[in-house]
Design a protein around this motif. Structure first.
Motif, PDB file in Angstrom:
ATOM      1  N   GLU A 583       0.798  -1.224   0.000  1.00 62.90           N
ATOM      2  CA  GLU A 583       0.000   0.000   0.000  1.00 62.90           C
ATOM      3  C   GLU A 583       0.831   1.275   0.000  1.00 62.90           C
ATOM      4  O   GLU A 583       0.313   2.349  -0.315  1.00 62.90           O
ATOM      5  N   MET A 584       2.118   1.180   0.351  1.00 63.90           N
ATOM      6  CA  MET A 584       2.917   2.401   0.445  1.00 63.90           C
ATOM      7  C   MET A 584       3.253   2.980  -0.925  1.00 63.90           C
ATOM      8  O   MET A 584       3.646   4.139  -1.025  1.00 63.90           O
ATOM      9  N   VAL A 585       3.119   2.198  -1.986  1.00 64.11           N
ATOM     10  CA  VAL A 585       3.375   2.694  -3.343  1.00 64.11           C
ATOM     11  C   VAL A 585       2.039   2.839  -4.061  1.00 64.11           C
ATOM     12  O   VAL A 585       1.226   1.917  -4.073  1.00 64.11           O
ATOM     13  N   VAL A 586       1.818   3.995  -4.641  1.00 66.86           N
ATOM     14  CA  VAL A 586       0.607   4.269  -5.413  1.00 66.86           C
ATOM     15  C   VAL A 586       1.037   4.516  -6.851  1.00 66.86           C
ATOM     16  O   VAL A 586       1.816   5.442  -7.117  1.00 66.86           O
ATOM     17  N   LEU A 602       4.686   7.885  -3.168  1.00 66.62           N
ATOM     18  CA  LEU A 602       4.912   7.105  -1.944  1.00 66.62           C
ATOM     19  C   LEU A 602       3.958   7.595  -0.869  1.00 66.62           C
ATOM     20  O   LEU A 602       3.948   8.796  -0.551  1.00 66.62           O
ATOM     21  N   GLN A 603       3.161   6.673  -0.348  1.00 69.07           N
ATOM     22  CA  GLN A 603       2.174   7.066   0.650  1.00 69.07           C
ATOM     23  C   GLN A 603       2.874   7.690   1.849  1.00 69.07           C
ATOM     24  O   GLN A 603       3.886   7.170   2.335  1.00 69.07           O
ATOM     25  N   SER A 604       2.333   8.796   2.331  1.00 71.74           N
ATOM     26  CA  SER A 604       3.019   9.608   3.333  1.00 71.74           C
ATOM     27  C   SER A 604       2.249   9.690   4.635  1.00 71.74           C
ATOM     28  O   SER A 604       2.273  10.704   5.323  1.00 71.74           O
ATOM     29  N   ARG A 605       1.578   8.618   4.952  1.00 70.03           N
ATOM     30  CA  ARG A 605       0.914   8.487   6.244  1.00 70.03           C
ATOM     31  C   ARG A 605       0.985   7.030   6.659  1.00 70.03           C
ATOM     32  O   ARG A 605       1.012   6.128   5.811  1.00 70.03           O
ATOM     33  N   PRO A 606       1.047   6.736   7.947  1.00 69.88           N
ATOM     34  CA  PRO A 606       1.106   5.337   8.379  1.00 69.88           C
ATOM     35  C   PRO A 606      -0.184   4.610   8.035  1.00 69.88           C
ATOM     36  O   PRO A 606      -1.270   5.197   8.072  1.00 69.88           O
ATOM     37  N   ILE A 607      -0.053   3.337   7.668  1.00 67.28           N
ATOM     38  CA  ILE A 607      -1.204   2.530   7.269  1.00 67.28           C
ATOM     39  C   ILE A 607      -1.242   1.276   8.135  1.00 67.28           C
ATOM     40  O   ILE A 607      -0.227   0.594   8.312  1.00 67.28           O
ATOM     41  N   GLY A 624       6.284   6.781   3.950  1.00 69.13           N
ATOM     42  CA  GLY A 624       7.462   7.023   3.140  1.00 69.13           C
ATOM     43  C   GLY A 624       8.508   5.926   3.179  1.00 69.13           C
ATOM     44  O   GLY A 624       9.667   6.173   2.835  1.00 69.13           O
ATOM     45  N   THR A 625       8.124   4.722   3.558  1.00 74.35           N
ATOM     46  CA  THR A 625       9.094   3.635   3.724  1.00 74.35           C
ATOM     47  C   THR A 625       8.791   2.505   2.746  1.00 74.35           C
ATOM     48  O   THR A 625       7.631   2.147   2.542  1.00 74.35           O
ATOM     49  N   PHE A 626       9.845   1.964   2.143  1.00 68.26           N
ATOM     50  CA  PHE A 626       9.706   0.807   1.279  1.00 68.26           C
ATOM     51  C   PHE A 626       9.692  -0.471   2.118  1.00 68.26           C
ATOM     52  O   PHE A 626      10.596  -0.708   2.919  1.00 68.26           O
TER      53      PHE A 626
END
Length: 829
Positions: A583-586, A602-607, A624-626
Motif C-alpha cells: 500500500e505504500m506505493v501508489v 509514496l504514501q506519506s501516512r502510516p497505514i 514514506g518507507t519501502f
C-alpha cells in the motif's frame, strides 16, 4: 375486408368452447367481405365500454370456414396489433393471467420446440414526471409501477410453471402511450435508474417504446433498448423501432443462452460487445470493428468470413480496432478469444497453432495482443497425451520471447483458467519485465488444478475455484491480477482506458497526447486535501509550508498530491490497488499537461497492516518507507512504463525497512529490482522530492543511475544519506551524550545527588532521570536540526544530486516542462 365484433352474454362464468363459437360464426352467414369475427363474452348488459376484462375469442375466415386465431388467443385483435404481436408469428403463444395493462405470454418456437421463453408486454397509458430543482427528470411513477407489475408477473411464471429465468432469452416490451416531454438524456437517466430491477430475470432485452423530441421540435418513435450481454452490466441503445418478426433461437443462440446460464459469454457475443457499430450506444466502449482470421488450406493465417459459432478450434483469432477521439483511425490490436462452448476451451494442437500465429501477427504489425482467456487447460483425451503438453510449452516459449522483446500482451480472465492458461497469463503479465495488464472478472479464477481434482487427489482446496484462485482472496492481494472488473463489459472498458494511456500507433515513439483544459501553470498549492487520520491539512499547499508542516514530518495523503499534479480533466487508472502489503506505493496511469505518464507516489501516512503481523516485523506500514511488496510494486510499475511513456515520481522517502521480517521477505532482492528498473528505463524520468529523501531509497533513485532522469526538490525539503533524527541518535550518539552530560540541569542534579542523603537521595535520582530524558529530547532535536540544515536540498543541489529547487507553486509547470524536454530529447536520439 371487414371485422365484426359481437358482444354476447351468458349466465355461466365458463367461456363457450371454440367449437360452439365457430358454429355460431358459420350460422350467422355473414357476407364474404367479413373476414374476422371477434366474440366478446360476458354477463348481461355487456357493452364495449364495460368489456375490458371479458373473455375474447377471434375467428378468421379460411377456405373451410371460420377458425380460431391462435396467435391472438384470448386477446382483442386491436390490442394485439397495438402490442405488435404479429412479430411473434414464429411462436405458439399461451396467454397467462397478469394484472391490468400487463400481457404475459409463454411462447414456444414452432420450428424450434426447445426454444421456450416468456414475452411480457406492458402499457403505460398516463404518466406524470418528477423533476428536481435543476429541471432534470428524476422519476416517472406510473412507469415504475407498471414495470414492477410486469416483473412480478414474470417471477410468478417462474414459480407456477417452473420456467427458468436464467436463460437470458425472455423479453419485456413496454409501450409508453403518452408523449413524454423529455429529451434523450432524461429518458436515458430514467431507464438506467430502472434497469437494476430487471437484472437476474433472464431478460434478453427490455425495450421501452416511446416518442423522443427531435432538434426541429417534432416527435419521432424510438426504442430504448436495454441489453445485458455480459451477464451483469446493463447497456442502453436508443434505436428506431423494428418491424421484423422475432424468430426462434438458432442452435447457436441456444448455445449462447446455455453459456449465459453458466455465467459465461460466447466469444462471438463478446466480439459484438467490444466492437459496437451503432451510434447511440450508452457505454464506455467506443465504436469498433473485428476481422476474424484463421488458417487457409495452405496453413496460412488469413481473413475469414463465416457465421458466428462455426469456428473449428477453441481459440478465435482476429484483428480488432476501436475508434476514439485520440485515435480516430482506430487503435489496432490482435485479439485471442477462448471458446468455453467447446470443451470449456481446452487446449491442444489446433488452439496452440492459432495462438502462435496470433503472437506472430501482433509482432509483425507492431501492436498489442489482448487475450480474453477462459480455458480448462490442456486437453485430456484417450488418443492424445504428452504431445498436447509439448504444444503448451511451445506457446509458453513464444510468450516469453514476445514479452522479452518488449511487446505488450494483455489478459482478461473471463472464466475459470486451469493449468496451462494461468501459466501463460503469468508469463504474459506477472513478471518483472512484462508490460501488459491482467484484468480479472469477479467470480473467475486462475487455478493450477481445479477444486474437484484437488479434492480427489487429496490436495488442499477451498470451498470453490474462486477460493483457490479468485481475485478477492488470492490474485488481487498478491498482485498477480492488476485490476478487477464486475463483468466483461467493465473489463473491456478498463482495457480500453489502459490503451488511452499506453497505446502507440506503429511508428510512433510515445502514446499520443490529449487536449486538456487544465492550465499547465496551475498552482497545486490551491488544490484541496481531504482529511486523513493524523493530518489536519485542507490544502496541498499546507503540506509544503514551514508554518503548517515544520521539518516536513506530518502525515498527508499522497493521492491528493498526485491528483493536484495530474490533469484535472482526465481520470487516472490505478494499478494493483488491492495488492496486500504494497500500500505504500501508489501507481497511476495519468495525464500531465496532456501527456500520458506513469505517475508514482509514496504514501506519506502510516497505514494499518491487515492480517497476521509477525513479532519481528513492523506493527504498521510507516510513512514514506519501502517494504518488500511495495518495493516489488515500484519495480514492476517502472518496468511497465519503460519504452512506452515518461515516468514521474513524487517522492517522500525515508528509506527501506530493515526489520527481520522485511529481509526474510526478499527486501534486498526487490529493492535491487528498483535500481535495475531505473538503469534500464527507456524514456524520460522526472523525479521530484516533495518532502524528505533519505537512505537506500536515495541510492536506487540517484540521477547517477540514468542520464534520462531530471531530479527536482521543493523548497524546504530534505535530502541526505540518513534523516536528521536517526543520524543524531545513532551516528552522532557520542556527541549527543556529551551534550546531555553538559546540560546545566543534568550537571546541577548530579552535584546534588552526590551530596544527598537517605530518602532525599532517591528523590534527587528520580529528578535526574527526568532531566536526562528532557535534555536528550531537546538535544536530539537540536542535533537533528543542525544535521538537516547542513544536509539540505541546497547542499544536494550544489553537489549535483538535485538539478533544481522549485517553489511548490511551480510544481506542475516544472514537471510538465521536464516531461516535454525528455520527450524531445528521446525523439531526437
Amino acid at each position: 375486408p371487414t371485422s365484426v365484433e359481437l358482444y354476447t352474454w351468458q349466465d355461466t362464468a365458463e367461456t363457450p368452447s371454440q367449437a360452439r363459437l365457430a358454429s355460431l360464426a358459420e350460422a350467422l352467414r355473414l357476407p364474404s367481405t367479413v373476414d374476422r369475427i371477434v366474440f366478446v363474452v360476458g354477463p348481461e348488459g355487456l357493452t364495449p365500454s364495460t368489456s375490458s376484462a371479458a373473455p375474447v375469442r377471434t375467428f378468421d375466415r379460411t377456405e373451410s370456414g371460420f377458425a380460431i386465431d391462435a396467435q391472438v388467443g384470448n386477446l382483442h385483435p386491436m390490442v394485439a396489433r397495438r402490442l405488435e404481436l404479429e412479430r411473434l408469428q414464429a411462436f405458439e403463444l399461451e396467454r397467462v393471467d397478469a394484472p391490468e395493462d400487463v400481457y404475459l405470454f409463454l411462447g414456444r418456437g414452432k420450428d424450434q420446440p426447445k426454444d421456450v421463453r416468456a414475452f411480457v408486454y406492458a402499457e403505460v397509458r398516463a404518466l406524470d414526471s418528477v423533476r428536481d430543482e435543476s429541471g432534470q427528470m428524476t422519476a416517472i411513477p406510473q412507469l415504475e409501477q407498471v414495470l414492477g407489475e410486469a416483473l412480478s408477473s414474470l417471477r410468478r411464471l417462474e414459480v407456477e410453471r417452473g420456467l427458468r429465468l436464467d436463460g437470458g432469452s425472455h423479453r419485456l416490451e413496454m409501450f409508453i402511450r403518452p408523449v413524454i416531454d423529455a429529451d434523450r438524456a432524461d429518458l436515458a437517466r430514467i431507464v438506467r435508474k430502472l434497469a437494476p430491477a430487471t437484472v437476474g430475470l433472464g431478460l434478453e432485452q427490455v425495450n421501452v417504446n416511446t416518442k423522443v423530441a427531435r432538434e426541429d421540435g417534432q416527435w419521432e418513435p424510438r426504442v430504448l433498448r436495454l441489453t445485458n450481454p455480459s451477464g451483469s452490466g446493463v447497456k442502453l441503445n436508443i434505436d428506431a423501432p423494428s418491424t421484423e418478426p422475432l424468430r426462434p433461437q438458432s442452435p447457436y443462440e441456444q448455445k449462447v443462452a446455455k453459456l449465459r446460464r453458466r455465467g459465461l459469454m460466447h466469444p462471438y457475443e463478446l466480439i459484438k460487445m467490444i466492437t459496437p457499430d451503432a451510434a447511440g450506444m450508452s457505454t464506455d466502449i467506443p465504436r469498433g470493428e473485428f476481422v476474424e482470421h484463421d488458417f487457409d488450406e495452405q496453413g496460412r493465417l488469413t481473413v475469414v468470413e463465416r457465421p458466428s459459432g462455426t469456428n473449428t478450434a477453441n481459440i478465435i483469432v482476429g484483428v480488432i480496432k476501436s475508434f476514439t477521439n485520440k485515435y480516430p483511425e482506430g487503435m489496432t490490436r490482435v485479439a485471442l478469444l477462448g471458446d468455453p462452448s467447446r470443451a470449456m476451451g481446452s487446449l491442444a494442437e489446433p488452439e496452440c497453432r492459432r495462438i502462435l500465429a496470433g503472437l506472430d501477427l501482433a509482432e509483425a504489425m507492431g501492436v498489442p495482443l489482448e487475450w480474453y482467456a477462459v480455458s480448462a487447460g490442456a486437453e485430456i483425451a484417450k488418443d492424445r497425451g504428452t504431445e498436447n503438453m509439448d504444444w503448451i510449452s511451445a506457446v509458453l516459449r513464444r510468450i516469453i520471447e514476445f514479452t522479452q522483446a518488449g511487446h505488450e500482451l494483455n489478459v482478461v480472465v473471463c472464466g475459470v483458467n486451469v493449468g496451462a492458461q494461468p501459466y501463460w497469463n503469468a508469463e504474459a503479465t506477472m513478471l518483472m519485465h512484462t508490460k501488459g495488464i491482467l484484468i480479472q472478472v469477479r467470480g473467475t479464477a486462475m487455478v493450477l488444478t481445479g477444486k474437484q481434482a484437488l479434492d480427489f487427489s487429496g490436495g488442499v482446496s477451498a470451498e470453490d475455484n474462486a477460493g483457490i484462485g479468485g481475485y478477492e482472496r488470492v490474485m488481487g492481494p498478491n498482485g498477480q491480477a492488476q485490476y478487477v472488473a464486475e463483468d466483461l463489459g467493465e473489463a473491456a472498458s478498463l482495457l480500453l482506458k489502459h490503451y488511452e494511456h499506453t497505446y502507440r500507433v506503429p511508428g510512433e515513439r510515445f502514446p499520443r497526447s490529449m487536449a486538456t483544459n487544465d492550465p499547465v501553470e496551475r498552482d497545486v498549492c490551491e488544490s484541496p486535501h481531504r482529511p486523513v487520520p493524523g493530518s489536519a491539512f485542507t490544502t496541498v499547499g499546507q503540506i509544503f509550508s514551514d508554518e503548517s508542516n515544520p521539518m516536513r514530518k506530518r502525515p498527508f495523503d499522497i493521492r491528493e498530491v498526485m491528483r493536484a499534479v495530474m490533469d484535472a480533466d482526465a481520470e487516472p487508472l490505478e494499478r494493483w490497488r488491492d495488492m496486500r502489503d504494497a500500500e505504500m506505493v501508489v501507481t497511476w496511469d495519468a495525464h500531465v499537461g496532456g501527456h500520458p505518464v506513469a505517475l508514482i507516489g509514496l504514501q506519506s501516512r502510516p497505514i494499518r497492516r491487515l492480517g497476521y503481523v509477525p513479532a519481528d516485523g513492523p506493527q504498521q506500514w510507516t510513512a514514506g518507507t519501502f517494504f518488500p511488496m511495495s518495493s516489488k510494486k515500484m519495480a514492476r510499475s517502472i518496468n511497465a512504463a519503460s519504452g512506452n511513456r515518461p515516468l514521474v515520481v513524487l517522492a517522500n522517502l525515508s528509506g527501506f525497512d530493515g526489520s527481520p521480517e522485511s529481509l526474510r521477505n526478499l527486501q534486498l532482492e526487490y529493492g535491487a529490482e528498483i535500481g535495475r528498473a531505473i538503469v534500464n528505463f527507456d524514456g524520460p524520468i522526472v523525479f521530484t522530492v516533495i518532502s524528505r529523501f533519505h537512505g537506500g531509497a536515495f541510492v536506487v533513485f540517484s540521477n547517477r543511475l540514468s542520464e534520462k532522469m531530471e531530479v527536482f526538490a521543493l523548497e524546504g525539503t530534505y535530502a541526505s544519506v540518513i534523516g536528521g533524527a536517526p543520524a543524531a541518535a545513532v551516528v552522532f550518539a557520542r556527541e549527543l551524550r556529551r551534550r546531555i552530560q553538559e546540560d546545566a540541569r543534568v550537571v546541577e542534579l548530579e552535584s546534588a545527588l552526590k551530596e544527598a542523603q537517605g530518602a532525599q537521595k532517591a528523590e534527587v535520582s528520580a529528578r535526574l532521570t527526568e532531566a536526562r530524558a528532557a535534555a536528550r529530547s531537546e538535544h536530539l532535536g537540536r542535533l537533528a536540526g543542525e544535521y538537516d540544515a547542513i544536509h539540505s536540498v541546497e547542499r544536494a543541489q550544489k553537489v549535483g544530486s538535485v538539478h533544481e529547487i522549485v517553489n511548490p507553486s511551480h510544481l506542475r509547470p516544472t514537471i510538465v516542462a521536464a516531461i516535454e524536454r525528455g520527450l524531445a530529447r528521446t525523439l531526437s536520439t
